[in-house]
Motif scaffolding. Structure first.
Motif, short mmCIF file in Angstrom:
data_model
loop_
_atom_site.label_atom_id
_atom_site.label_comp_id
_atom_site.label_asym_id
_atom_site.label_seq_id
_atom_site.Cartn_x
_atom_site.Cartn_y
_atom_site.Cartn_z
N UNK A 1 0.84 -1.19 0.00
CA UNK A 1 0.00 0.00 0.00
C UNK A 1 0.88 1.24 0.00
N UNK A 2 1.87 1.23 0.88
CA UNK A 2 2.70 2.42 1.01
C UNK A 2 4.04 2.07 1.62
N UNK A 3 5.09 2.61 1.02
CA UNK A 3 6.43 2.59 1.61
C UNK A 3 6.70 4.01 2.09
N UNK A 4 6.76 4.20 3.37
CA UNK A 4 6.98 5.54 3.91
C UNK A 4 8.46 5.89 3.83
N UNK A 5 8.78 7.15 4.02
CA UNK A 5 10.17 7.58 4.00
C UNK A 5 10.93 6.92 5.14
N UNK A 6 12.13 6.48 4.87
CA UNK A 6 12.95 5.83 5.88
C UNK A 6 13.58 6.84 6.83
N UNK A 7 13.95 6.36 7.98
CA UNK A 7 14.65 7.17 8.98
C UNK A 7 15.72 6.28 9.60
N UNK A 8 16.68 6.89 10.29
CA UNK A 8 17.75 6.09 10.88
C UNK A 8 17.45 5.79 12.35
N UNK A 9 17.89 4.63 12.77
CA UNK A 9 17.75 4.20 14.16
C UNK A 9 19.12 3.67 14.59
N UNK A 10 19.49 3.97 15.82
CA UNK A 10 20.79 3.56 16.33
C UNK A 10 20.72 2.15 16.91
N UNK A 11 21.72 1.36 16.60
CA UNK A 11 21.81 0.01 17.15
C UNK A 11 22.58 0.08 18.47
N UNK A 12 22.12 -0.64 19.47
CA UNK A 12 22.80 -0.66 20.76
C UNK A 12 23.91 -1.70 20.75
N UNK A 13 25.03 -1.34 21.33
CA UNK A 13 26.19 -2.23 21.43
C UNK A 13 26.37 -2.59 22.90
N UNK A 14 26.48 -3.88 23.19
CA UNK A 14 26.67 -4.31 24.58
C UNK A 14 28.10 -4.00 25.02
N UNK A 15 28.23 -3.45 26.20
CA UNK A 15 29.52 -3.03 26.71
C UNK A 15 30.50 -4.19 26.89
#
Length: 185
Positions: A26-40
């Protein structure tokens, strides 16, 4: 039948319950960035092993020349932040008329999905229950393409040089421990 203005009262999408959904885009919306978490702990282990190899390299280079620079080394805070990846919300409608929303993580070719394409998606729930399910695989029935979005991993974020350096550091530490054990017996 009541005529409803779709801009004022948009249809609420459902989250898919099953792992496989077939429908039309139906619709592909505009993408945005998301940060991946890194385990310490993982990051500390890799950086500790890499620092052993870096220390040996600095010692060897200091003997060979007057001094060395630190180069383009990234700081712990930068590495801890983690990579960002593209999130593209996708809406599709199945044959029963139910509107589903899900997220595509990673990049796909620009012409891979078009509105009205008939697709089959395999989804998986995310750790955060408030987020739409994540698309793992897309079969575009219209074009016959199999699409698998790829997101960055811890290893791609750290880079091959740092991973190789940490492996050399682990090898050196292993040789030192083995030498100590052999001389102590």
């Amino acid at each position: 039948m009541v005529n409803v203005d779709r801009e004022l009262f948009p249809e609420r999408p459902a989250y898919p319950r099953g792992p496989i959904i077939t429908g039309r885009v139906i619709r592909l919306r505009d993408g945005y960035s998301r940060e991946m978490k890194i385990r310490r702990p993982a990051l500390v282990a890799v950086l500790t092993a890499a620092s052993v190899a870096r220390l040996i390299g600095v010692l060897v280079l200091s003997v060979l020349r007057a001094g060395t620079g630190s180069g383009g080394r990234r700081k712990f805070k930068e590495l801890r932040k983690g990579p960002e990846f593209l999130v593209t919300p996708l809406r599709l409608r199945d044959s029963d008329g139910v509107l589903y929303e899900m997220e595509i993580h990673g990049h796909l070719p620009q012409s891979a999905l078009e509105p009205a394409d008939h697709i089959q998606v395999t989804v998986r729930s995310q750790k955060d229950a408030d987020l739409a399910p994540r698309v793992e695989r897309i079969v575009n029935i219209t074009t016959g393409q199999l699409l698998t979005p790829r997101i960055p991993t811890l290893w791609s974020h750290l880079g091959p040089a740092l991973v190789l350096q940490s492996l050399v550091g682990l090898l050196v530490l292993g040789l030192v421990v083995a030498g100590y054990v052999l001389t102590a017996t």
